[in-house]
Design an enzyme around this catalytic site. Structure first.
Site, PDB file in Angstrom:
ATOM      1  N   ASP A   2       0.829  -1.223   0.000  1.00  0.00           N
ATOM      2  CA  ASP A   2       0.000   0.000   0.000  1.00  0.00           C
ATOM      3  C   ASP A   2       0.856   1.262   0.000  1.00  0.00           C
ATOM      4  O   ASP A   2       0.529   2.240  -0.668  1.00  0.00           O
ATOM      5  CB  ASP A   2      -1.044   0.004   1.143  1.00  0.00           C
ATOM      6  CG  ASP A   2      -0.473  -0.026   2.543  1.00  0.00           C
ATOM      7  OD1 ASP A   2       0.726  -0.373   2.718  1.00  0.00           O
ATOM      8  OD2 ASP A   2      -1.226   0.295   3.495  1.00  0.00           O
ATOM      9  N   SER A  42      -7.089  -3.260  15.135  1.00  0.00           N
ATOM     10  CA  SER A  42      -7.832  -2.695  16.275  1.00  0.00           C
ATOM     11  C   SER A  42      -7.474  -1.225  16.480  1.00  0.00           C
ATOM     12  O   SER A  42      -8.335  -0.421  16.847  1.00  0.00           O
ATOM     13  CB  SER A  42      -7.555  -3.504  17.544  1.00  0.00           C
ATOM     14  OG  SER A  42      -6.165  -3.573  17.785  1.00  0.00           O
ATOM     15  N   ASP A  67      -5.437   0.184   5.969  1.00  0.00           N
ATOM     16  CA  ASP A  67      -6.288  -0.187   7.105  1.00  0.00           C
ATOM     17  C   ASP A  67      -7.425   0.814   7.271  1.00  0.00           C
ATOM     18  O   ASP A  67      -8.599   0.453   7.374  1.00  0.00           O
ATOM     19  CB  ASP A  67      -5.467  -0.243   8.400  1.00  0.00           C
ATOM     20  CG  ASP A  67      -4.280  -1.179   8.285  1.00  0.00           C
ATOM     21  OD1 ASP A  67      -4.241  -1.965   7.322  1.00  0.00           O
ATOM     22  OD2 ASP A  67      -3.394  -1.118   9.152  1.00  0.00           O
TER      23      ASP A  67
HETATM   24  C1  GLA Z   1       0.013  -2.529   8.441  1.00  0.00           C
HETATM   25  C2  GLA Z   1      -0.082  -1.099   7.901  1.00  0.00           C
HETATM   26  C3  GLA Z   1      -0.722  -1.079   6.509  1.00  0.00           C
HETATM   27  C4  GLA Z   1      -0.044  -2.069   5.571  1.00  0.00           C
HETATM   28  C5  GLA Z   1       0.108  -3.442   6.239  1.00  0.00           C
HETATM   29  C6  GLA Z   1       0.922  -4.391   5.390  1.00  0.00           C
HETATM   30  O1  GLA Z   1      -1.255  -3.055   8.664  1.00  0.00           O
HETATM   31  O2  GLA Z   1      -0.837  -0.298   8.779  1.00  0.00           O
HETATM   32  O3  GLA Z   1      -0.680   0.229   5.993  1.00  0.00           O
HETATM   33  O4  GLA Z   1       1.189  -1.578   5.117  1.00  0.00           O
HETATM   34  O5  GLA Z   1       0.725  -3.346   7.504  1.00  0.00           O
HETATM   35  O6  GLA Z   1       0.249  -4.646   4.196  1.00  0.00           O
END
Ligand code: GLA
Length: 343
Positions: free
Chosen positions: A22, A112, A153
């Protein structure tokens, strides 16, 4: 003037495929889930207009946050840094009390903390679109933890669609609902180890991607045949993960359109190998659990989900399989964050 009491809810998320891409503007396929964070918001008690008072059923210590918040990362109660950072981002000056109930396991890779951030922003009164809400909460996460996390997320949590996973293009932030292959269900199973070393390792992986981009340009547009231009073998492996993972996400979306659960599962399994060997964000406990789940009858695919270094394995399984044979949480693709009871 005091506001009336109201209730907000923000789901957690599980990522089906597309990890550690991402923050380079790649493609990801998460879904908002039916576990999440509820906050009952009440007006501040008399004489407490400059304080946000929060209690959570999953934390032993209640938190008091004095307004305005200037340095959320230094709040003495660790879990309060997330809501404090949202209050700082929003420039909140009017206090309130909030009762938090969370059905999400903490530190399990089901977001969370991002769920708490988004619920807090709604509790404070944010009523804008899903992308600015997600971006506000991503900035808050950076302030609370110092970890340079991507947008996946928070955007999955604000944009959830009932019954669908979400194809998110992290370059232009478009979100497209993608139903799961027919007859499949998603489980998240905890490997028993809470995420560890995530902060420094995460920043390190992100830095490796930046180094790879100095040679190849945007990894989103790079191809495997260009990898030879990177002389450092470790940086080359990191880039190979990113390039291959983005193409696996596209292939997984194609597989869902054909209801090809077996192919979707294969892509998940290959994603785990890439995260383990090329990106090196797995741990033995995750590898063992993935191996065991991949051999469980009715399972199409299993991989670590989220940042890695502990937390959950995500599983795609036949919906006729006894949930007890897989374990963990059976998760439904769910709607995004919302005001549940208006004030
Ligand atoms: C965490 C980060 C996301 C993403 C994932 C791995 O969840 O908050 O932004 O980079 O790791 O895909």
């Amino acid at each position: 003037m005091d506001r009336a009491a109201f209730r907000v809810f923000a789901p957690g998320r599980v990522n089906l495929i597309g990890d550690h891409v991402d923050y380079v503007g790649g493609l990801v396929l998460p879904m908002a889930v039916d576990l999440g964070t509820t906050i009952d918001v009440m007006p501040a008690a008399a004489g407490r207009a400059g304080v946000v008072g929060l209690r959570s059923d999953s934390e032993s210590d209640p938190a008091e946050i004095l307004l305005p918040v200037r340095d959320p990362g230094s709040h003495p109660i660790e879990w309060a840094r997330y809501p404090a950072a949202v209050l700082a981002e929003m420039g909140t000056t009017a206090g309130f009390s909030g009762e938090i109930v969370s059905t999400l396991p903490i530190g399990a890779g089901l977001s969370s903390s991002a769920s708490l951030e988004v619920a807090t922003a709604l509790a404070v009164g944010f009523r804008g679109d899903t992308l600015p809400l997600a971006q506000l909460c991503q900035r808050a996460e950076h302030r609370a933890t110092g970890v340079p996390s991507g947008i996946m997320d928070q955007l999955a949590i604000t944009s959830g669609v009932e019954g669908s996973a979400l194809l998110i293009d992290c370059r232009d932030h478009s979100v497209e609902p993608v139903p799961l292959p027919r007859g499949t269900v998603v489980h998240a199973v905890h490997c028993g180890v809470s995420r560890r070393l995530e902060g420094s390792e995460y920043a390190d992986r992100r830095r490796s991607c930046e180094l790879a981009e100095q040679t190849l340009g945007p990894l989103r547009d790079a191809t495997n045949s260009e990898l030879g231009a990177i002389s450092n073998p470790m940086i080359r492996r990191r880039a190979r993960h990113v390039i291959s993972e983005i193409s696996r996400v596209s292939a997984a979306v194609e597989a869902t359109r054909r209801d090809d659960a077996a192919e979707f599962g294969n892509l998940m399994n290959r994603s785990h190998v890439s995260l383990r060997d090329d990106f090196e964000v797995s741990i033995p406990e995750l590898d063992q659990l993935v191996d065991q789940l991949q051999r469980t009858p009715g399972v199409f695919g299993a991989r670590l989900t989220g940042a890695g270094f502990g937390g959950c394995v995500v599983v795609l399984a036949d919906d006729s399989v006894d949930p007890g044979a897989i374990g963990g949480w059976r998760l439904k693709p769910s709607a995004g964050a919302r005001v549940v009871v208006a004030g």
